[in-house]
Design a protein around this motif. Structure first.
Motif, short mmCIF file in Angstrom:
data_model
loop_
_atom_site.label_atom_id
_atom_site.label_comp_id
_atom_site.label_asym_id
_atom_site.label_seq_id
_atom_site.Cartn_x
_atom_site.Cartn_y
_atom_site.Cartn_z
N PRO A 104 1.74 5.50 2.89
CA PRO A 104 0.86 4.48 2.32
C PRO A 104 0.15 4.93 1.05
O PRO A 104 -0.53 4.12 0.41
CB PRO A 104 -0.13 4.20 3.45
CG PRO A 104 -0.19 5.48 4.22
CD PRO A 104 1.20 6.04 4.16
N ASP A 148 -8.01 4.63 5.34
CA ASP A 148 -8.11 3.77 4.16
C ASP A 148 -6.97 2.77 4.11
O ASP A 148 -7.14 1.61 3.71
CB ASP A 148 -8.10 4.62 2.89
CG ASP A 148 -9.33 5.51 2.77
OD1 ASP A 148 -10.36 5.20 3.43
OD2 ASP A 148 -9.26 6.52 2.03
N ALA A 149 -5.78 3.20 4.53
CA ALA A 149 -4.64 2.28 4.56
C ALA A 149 -4.88 1.16 5.57
O ALA A 149 -4.61 -0.01 5.29
CB ALA A 149 -3.37 3.05 4.91
N ALA A 175 4.60 -0.58 8.64
CA ALA A 175 4.15 0.79 8.38
C ALA A 175 5.34 1.74 8.33
O ALA A 175 5.63 2.46 9.28
CB ALA A 175 3.14 1.21 9.44
N LYS A 225 -2.36 6.88 0.70
CA LYS A 225 -3.79 7.14 0.88
C LYS A 225 -4.03 7.56 2.32
O LYS A 225 -3.14 7.37 3.17
CB LYS A 225 -4.61 5.91 0.53
CG LYS A 225 -4.29 4.66 1.34
CD LYS A 225 -5.16 3.47 0.93
CE LYS A 225 -4.90 3.03 -0.49
NZ LYS A 225 -5.75 1.89 -0.89
N ILE A 251 0.90 -1.16 0.00
CA ILE A 251 0.00 0.00 0.00
C ILE A 251 0.94 1.21 0.00
O ILE A 251 1.47 1.59 1.04
CB ILE A 251 -0.89 0.06 1.25
CG1 ILE A 251 -1.62 -1.24 1.49
CG2 ILE A 251 -1.88 1.21 1.15
CD1 ILE A 251 -2.34 -1.28 2.83
N LEU A 294 -4.84 7.57 6.18
CA LEU A 294 -4.55 6.49 7.13
C LEU A 294 -5.74 5.55 7.35
O LEU A 294 -5.55 4.32 7.35
CB LEU A 294 -4.07 7.08 8.46
CG LEU A 294 -3.68 6.06 9.53
CD1 LEU A 294 -2.56 5.14 9.04
CD2 LEU A 294 -3.25 6.77 10.81
N TRP A 346 4.02 1.08 2.37
CA TRP A 346 3.78 0.04 3.37
C TRP A 346 3.89 -1.35 2.74
O TRP A 346 3.47 -1.56 1.59
CB TRP A 346 2.40 0.21 4.00
CG TRP A 346 2.26 1.36 4.93
CD1 TRP A 346 3.04 2.46 5.02
CD2 TRP A 346 1.22 1.52 5.91
NE1 TRP A 346 2.58 3.31 6.00
CE2 TRP A 346 1.45 2.77 6.56
CE3 TRP A 346 0.11 0.76 6.28
CZ2 TRP A 346 0.62 3.24 7.58
CZ3 TRP A 346 -0.71 1.24 7.29
CH2 TRP A 346 -0.46 2.46 7.93
#
Length: 249
Positions: free
Chosen positions: A47, A53-54, A43, A49, A23, A51, A26
Motif C-alpha cells: 500500500p 495509515d492504509a 489488499a 504506507k 493506495i 498498514l 491496493w
C-alpha cells in the motif's frame, strides 16, 4: 507476486467498478453498493504506507462514497493477522459470502442444452443476473464492461437461465450463473457452462476461474464436477466499532 495475488488481480479486472482509486498497489473500488467485490479495497501488494495509515485511507474512501469500509484479503496470510491486530474483524455481516473459495479449472465442454452466448444482454438476462430487467448504472457497468459474453437459455417464452463470462488474458471469469427454480434439474446450468466455455475458448481463454461463497454448496458441487479445484480463499474484513470513525466535518 504469488499466483493467488495474480489471480485476484485477474478477477478484479473481470469485475470493473464504477470508480477505482489506489493506495500504492491496493485498489479502492466503488460501484454504488453493487456487490462487495466492487465496493471494497483489494489488499494486494504494497500500500506504500504503514498498514494503519492504509486502513485509515480505506475508511476515508468508504466514508466519502457512502459504503461500508471493507478490505478483501487472501485468507490465512500474515496480512490477515496484521489487519486483525489493527482492530479489524471478519465482515460476517456479508454472510454467507464473507468467505469465498477461488476455483480454477479447464474450460467446460459438451452440449449446450440450448444455451447461447450473446454480445449484448437482453432484458431477461438482466432480470436473471441483476434482479431487474432495467437495472441502474452500477450493475450495468460492473456486469457489462470488458470482453463479456452474455449467456442465456430461453424456454417456454422466458429466460430460464443465464451466466456471465468475461475473458481477461488467458482466463475466463465465470459469474452470475442462475437458473429459475421451475427449470432446475434439467441440465441447464451445465449447458450454460459448456456454452460459455466454448465461447471463452474462441476468445483465447485457456482455463476458467470462479469466485464462489464457501456456503454455496450447490454451485460448488457443479463446478467440482466440471473439474474445478480450489486455488485459494479470501475473506472480507471490516473495522470493529471505534476502529474506523468518520472524519470530523
Amino acid at each position: 507476486m504469488n499466483s493467488a495475488e495474480m489471480l485476484e488481480l485477474t478477477c478484479s479486472r473481470a469485475w470493473t467498478p464504477l470508480l477505482e482509486s489506489r493506495i500504492g498497489d491496493w485498489r479502492l473500488r466503488w460501484a454504488d453498493g453493487f456487490t462487495a467485490r466492487a465496493n471494497s479495497a483489494l489488499a494486494i501488494g504494497d500500500p506504500g504506507k504503514p498498514l494503519p495509515d492504509a486502513l485509515r485511507a480505506v475508511c476515508d474512501f468508504a466514508h466519502d462514497h457512502a459504503i461500508p469500509p471493507v478490505v478483501q484479503v487472501i485468507q490465512n496470510t500474515s496480512l490477515e493477522d496484521a489487519i486483525a491486530a489493527c482492530g479489524w474483524v471478519q465482515y460476517v455481516e456479508h454472510r454467507p459470502a464473507h468467505e469465498v473459495r477461488v476455483l480454477t479449472g479447464p474450460l467446460a465442454q459438451g452440449t449446450s442444452a440450448g444455451a447461447e452466448i450473446l454480445d449484448e444482454p437482453t432484458s431477461g438476462w438482466w432480470e436473471m443476473t441483476a434482479g431487474s430487467a432495467d437495472p441502474p448504472e452500477a450493475p450495468r457497468h460492473v456486469l457489462g464492461t470488458g470482453k463479456v459474453g452474455f449467456g442465456l437459455v430461453e424456454l417456454d417464452g422466458v429466460t430460464a437461465g443465464a451466466v456471465r463470462g468475461a475473458v481477461v488474458g488467458e482466463w475466463l471469469h465465470i459469474a452470475r450463473l442462475e437458473v429459475r427454480p421451475e427449470f432446475r434439474r434439467r441440465g441447464l446450468a451445465r449447458g450454460l457452462m459448456n456454452a460459455v466455455g466454448a465461447w471463452g475458448a474462441a476468445q483465447g481463454a485457456r482455463g476458467m476461474v470462479l469466485q464462489v461463497a464457501v456456503a454455496n454448496s450447490g454451485a460448488l458441487k457443479l463446478y467440482e464436477s466440471l473439474g474445478c479445484t480450489e486455488h485459494h480463499r479470501y475473506r472480507y474484513w471490516a473495522p470493529a466499532p471505534g476502529a474506523c470513525e468518520d472524519r470530523p466535518s
